[in-house]
Every structure is written in structure tokens, then in C-alpha cells.
Design an enzyme around this catalytic site. Sequence first.
Site, short mmCIF file in Angstrom:
data_model
loop_
_atom_site.label_atom_id
_atom_site.label_comp_id
_atom_site.label_asym_id
_atom_site.label_seq_id
_atom_site.Cartn_x
_atom_site.Cartn_y
_atom_site.Cartn_z
N HIS A 8 0.84 -1.21 0.00
CA HIS A 8 0.00 0.00 0.00
C HIS A 8 0.87 1.26 0.00
CE1 HIS A 8 -2.81 -2.90 2.17
NE2 HIS A 8 -3.56 -2.48 1.16
N GLY B 225 -3.13 -2.09 -6.83
CA GLY B 225 -1.99 -3.00 -6.88
C GLY B 225 -2.22 -4.12 -7.89
N GLN C 167 -9.00 -7.67 -10.05
CA GLN C 167 -9.68 -6.47 -9.55
C GLN C 167 -9.31 -5.24 -10.38
OE1 GLN C 167 -10.35 -5.22 -5.27
NE2 GLN C 167 -8.45 -4.14 -5.65
O1 PAF Z 1 -8.19 -3.93 -2.85
C1 PAF Z 1 -8.83 -3.53 -1.86
O2 PAF Z 1 -8.30 -3.26 -0.79
C2 PAF Z 1 -10.34 -3.39 -1.98
O3 PAF Z 1 -10.88 -4.38 -2.79
C3 PAF Z 1 -10.77 -1.99 -2.46
C4 PAF Z 1 -10.28 -1.71 -3.86
C5 PAF Z 1 -10.24 -0.93 -1.51
C6 PAF Z 1 -12.31 -1.91 -2.47
O4 PAF Z 1 -12.84 -2.12 -1.22
#
Ligand code: PAF
Length: 285
Positions: free
Chosen positions: A37, A147, A153
Amino acid sequence: MLVESCPQKTWQHVTAARQRGLLTGCVPTMGALHQGHVSLMQRARTECGYVTATIFVNPTQFGPQEDFSKYPRTLQADLQLCEQAGVDLVFTPQADQMYVADAETTVQVGRLTTVLEGAHRPGHFDGVTTVVAKLLMITQPHKAYFGQKDFQQQLVVRRMVRDLNIPVEIVTCPIIREPDGLAMSSRNRYLSVAERQTAVALSRALRLAADLCSQPAAVPAEVERQMRQMLLQTPGLELQYAVLADPDTLQPLPERVLSGARAVGLIAARVGSTRLIDNLLLSFG
Ligand code: PAF
């Protein structure tokens, strides 16, 4: 650094930054922040004049049998990392600030969400796209940072943004790995010492796939077979999938591929009660 839980106030802060002519960036997270992060926040800091991070454990993307209630919540440590990374504003809403009880609207991406993670976690991506759409509307970023660790995603979010004409550039940042190759993840903290050792098998199998792909005339099905075999032989690891796929569509690769063809290797497995995913971009020799 400002910390704000109210969506309207967050929107106002970012609006003011945009009115000052700043390029705005957003890093959506569920907290339990780690160096993966931090790398997203640092990238946003170098590219944007105003950086928002969001910390929200989104209930709608967890299935009924999943780890929503035990998902790690480490807000104070998270805020420190945000501050160190130079974030301007952290949006930390409560669930009732994000969702009204009688909400009737969700965002759903089609075929891309039916495979792999979508097949193993029904409804997961509807929760992700709905909350990401809301977070993008609240934090109004010119650029949003995701990421590569959650490969599907970021593809799904890109598809949503394209299909709905959401005016944001999606930036995908590389996976950050531990020295032994394990991809950093908030869920790694669930692993016992023994499980932590087992977990490294995911990245090893992906490296094996990369080596095999790089050889002349490599055959996708054979690469997949060897990757799976390695994982199936790992004690304590329960394999869910290990595949090579097209990196844009996630569809299976053709039987034969040309030299230089791109692919992505994707793995999901359980180690103890922890579900882990990993992936690697591949190129055929
Ligand atoms: O990747 C994550 O942490 C979550 O899926 C996100 C993109 C913050 C959505 O809740």
C-alpha cells in the site's frame, strides 16, 4: 494530514484542491496497510498534487463465509503510514456513512467477473465495483492507484471506468514481495510460522511458470500442468486454481502461442484457513 469520515466533507476537501488546480490522486484500501500500500501512496505522491487514501473494510465484497469480521483493523498504525507516505487526506467512513439501508443501486461488470476470483467468490466483484465507484465519486481523483496483486480487480475496475466513462486514469502498481518472494498482503498476518513457509509456494510456482514460458516452443497447458503439480505436491496447501490466461481478458490461452505472446499466471490457494492469491506477468520465448 486530514482524517475525515464524512463523504460530503471529503468531497469538499478534494473539490477545494481541484479548484486550486491540483492534480488529485486516490489510493483505495481496506486498511491493515503494508509496504505494498505504501508503494501506491508514494507513487500517488510523486504524480499528484493532492493525495487521498481511503480506509474502509467494505462489507459488501465479503461472502457470508469469508473473513469480514476478523479482517485486521489497525487504524492508528495505518494513519501513521499514510502520514509518512505524504498523504493529504484519509477518508475513513463507517459502513452507515457509505451505504444507506435501502440502497437499490449496484455496479456490475459482466464476463470479466465470472471467472477465477469471481467464480470462487460469488458477488465479490459487485461489492468491489460498487464501492470503488462510490469512492471515486467521493474522492474525485484524476488518477486512482491499484496494486497488481489483485490482478483481476484492477482489470475489472479498468473495465468499469471505461464502460461508465468515469473520468479517472487507473494506475496499476507492481506487486511488492517479501525477500523470499511472498506477495505482500494484509492477510499474510493470519499465517502461522509454518503456514508462512508454505505460502511461499505460490510465488515459486509462478517463477517456475515464467521459466518454462521463456523456453522456445513452450506450450501453455504444459506450463499450467507443471505449475499445478508443484502446488499440489506442497503439504498444507489447498489449491483453488493455477492458470495461465490472457492478461487483458482472463480467457484461457490458445493451445499454441507465438513467441513473444503475453500471458498472466494466476494462483489462488488456501494455506490453513487463509486464502491467498498471487500472479505474474509472463512472456513466451
Ligand atoms: O483492494 C482492496 O483493498 C479493496 O478491494 C478496495 C479496492 C479498496 C475496495 O474495497
